[in-house]
Design an enzyme around this catalytic site. Structure first.
Site, PDB file in Angstrom:
ATOM      1  CB  SER A 183       8.500   0.282   3.592  1.00 19.39           C
ATOM      2  OG  SER A 183       7.861   0.514   2.640  1.00 19.39           O
ATOM      3  CG  HIS A 235       3.630  -0.878   2.329  1.00 18.64           C
ATOM      4  ND1 HIS A 235       2.821   0.180   3.051  1.00 18.64           N
ATOM      5  CD2 HIS A 235       4.813  -0.478   2.258  1.00 18.64           C
ATOM      6  CE1 HIS A 235       3.322   1.386   2.855  1.00 18.64           C
ATOM      7  NE2 HIS A 235       4.855   0.856   2.710  1.00 18.64           N
TER       8      HIS A 235
END
Length: 376
Positions: A183, A235
């Site tokens: 991610s 992230h």
């Protein structure tokens, strides 16, 4: 859990990296639905990335071989592909020992054993079925349209560099457990969508609606990262890397230049149109400088063994914000130590696990880190 005899056990509080593909789908439709495409490519690279991540998870489960190594497993009818217990891994996946063997991000190994390759390999690993499905759903929704618009080369480079940026920021702030997941790279793609909108602002029709949609999606996805055991630093690092790379890779020619270039004989405009505006050039230069300087400073700090939390007392809230429903405090652990020369024998008092390590120095912080990793 670590995979070598001289390495410690790492708790399965693996910091997962995941996004929300359903929410992102709305943003990418808004962002690209109104822009006249300058070219189309068959999106084979993103599909290859999806296949590669799934294959890596299958290989990881094969290496894990829960029935032989653990005994107590979930879905034992799957044989060596069965999962660790929910107590050890609530995401339906392998043990942290297996993830470590396959290349999970472990800061101590990156710094002390010079295993910088873990900053790249960790983005192809996932902690469980739920983890890989969430990330691959996001990759499909975000990546397909981006690759169709900008081609496989730019998307591939952006994906890898963003994943590396996420791993780098994660390594600077999360140093007591392993981290895996794609991610960071996915948030890089999301960040590049925002910078693509900004740098190509003049060619969008519904600018404010598209910007608002993207901002809402970004806030929602980053807000999910404040939950426990989610690596929001990956992230954030991936998002910032992708945001800057978008200014570099996704610059579109202005419509005036395209219209002038494709005008029929006798219909050419009298005034010459520039291919790009001045602010696009400025954003390009500034982004390149920030990327190079950011990665350089980050790597220097990392390999000097600096824990960035010591210089930012509030930054830990970016990855986990404590509420009445959950706590972000790590469970206190202690170990019984027996050291002879450079050989250290540790036993975790909470779970009884023990391991032997060969130390290159007697750094107390290293010994405490080994104890933290040994206790799950």
């Amino acid at each position: 859990m670590k995979g070598k005899d001289s390495s410690p056990e790492v708790p399965i509080t693996v910091h997962g990296r995941s996004g929300d593909g359903r929410v992102v789908a709305v943003a990418e439709d808004q962002a690209f639905g109104e822009v006249r495409p300058f070219g189309r490519w068959v999106p084979w690279l993103v599909l290859s990335f999806v296949v590669a991540n799934v294959v890596m998870f299958v290989v990881t489960m094969y290496v894990n071989d829960c029935p032989r190594k653990s005994g107590f497993c979930i879905a034992r009818f799957l044989g060596r592909f069965s999962f660790q217990t929910f107590k050890e891994n609530p995401l339906l996946g392998p043990s942290s020992d297996t993830l470590y063997k396959m290349g999970a991000l472990q800061v101590a190994d990156v710094v002390r054993k010079h295993q910088a390759w873990r900053l790249f390999t960790c983005i192809w690993l996932h902690a469980g079925v739920f983890h890989v499905l969430a990330n691959m759903l996001s990759l499909y929704f975000i990546g397909i349209r981006l690759e169709q618009e900008f081609g496989f080369a730019r998307i591939g480079i952006l994906y890898v560099i963003s994943g590396f940026g996420g791993s780098l920021l994660s390594a600077l702030f999360i140093q007591s457990s392993i981290s895996v997941g794609a991610s960071g790279a996915l948030f890089g793609l999301l960040g590049s969508m925002l910078s693509e909108l900004i740098t190509n602002w003049t060619i969008y029709a519904n600018k404010l609606a598209t910007l608002l949609t993207l901002v809402v999606v970004i806030i929602i996805n980053l807000a999910m990262g404040i939950l426990p055991h989610v690596d929001n630093f990956a992230h954030l690092g991936g998002f910032l890397s992708g945001f800057l790379l978008g200014f570099v890779f996704f610059v579109r020619p202005q419509f005036g230049w395209v219209s002038q270039r494709n005008a029929l004989p006798g219909y050419a405009t009298t005034s010459l149109k520039q291919k790009h505006t001045m602010y696009q050039y400025v954003l390009w230069v500034v982004s390149v400088i920030l990327l190079i300087s950011g990665f350089t400073v980050g790597l220097v700090i990392l390999f000097r063994g600096v824990n960035a939390n010591k210089y930012c007392s509030w930054c830990h809230y970016l990855s986990c914000f404590p509420t009445s429903k959950w706590s972000c405090k790590s469970q206190l652990v202690s170990c019984m130590m027996n050291q002879t020369g450079n050989v250290l024998d540790l036993t975790c008092l909470s779970n009884g696990k023990s391991n032997v390590y060969v130390l290159s120095d007697d750094d107390p912080s290293l010994i405490q880190s080994l104890c933290n990793q040994l206790c799950s």
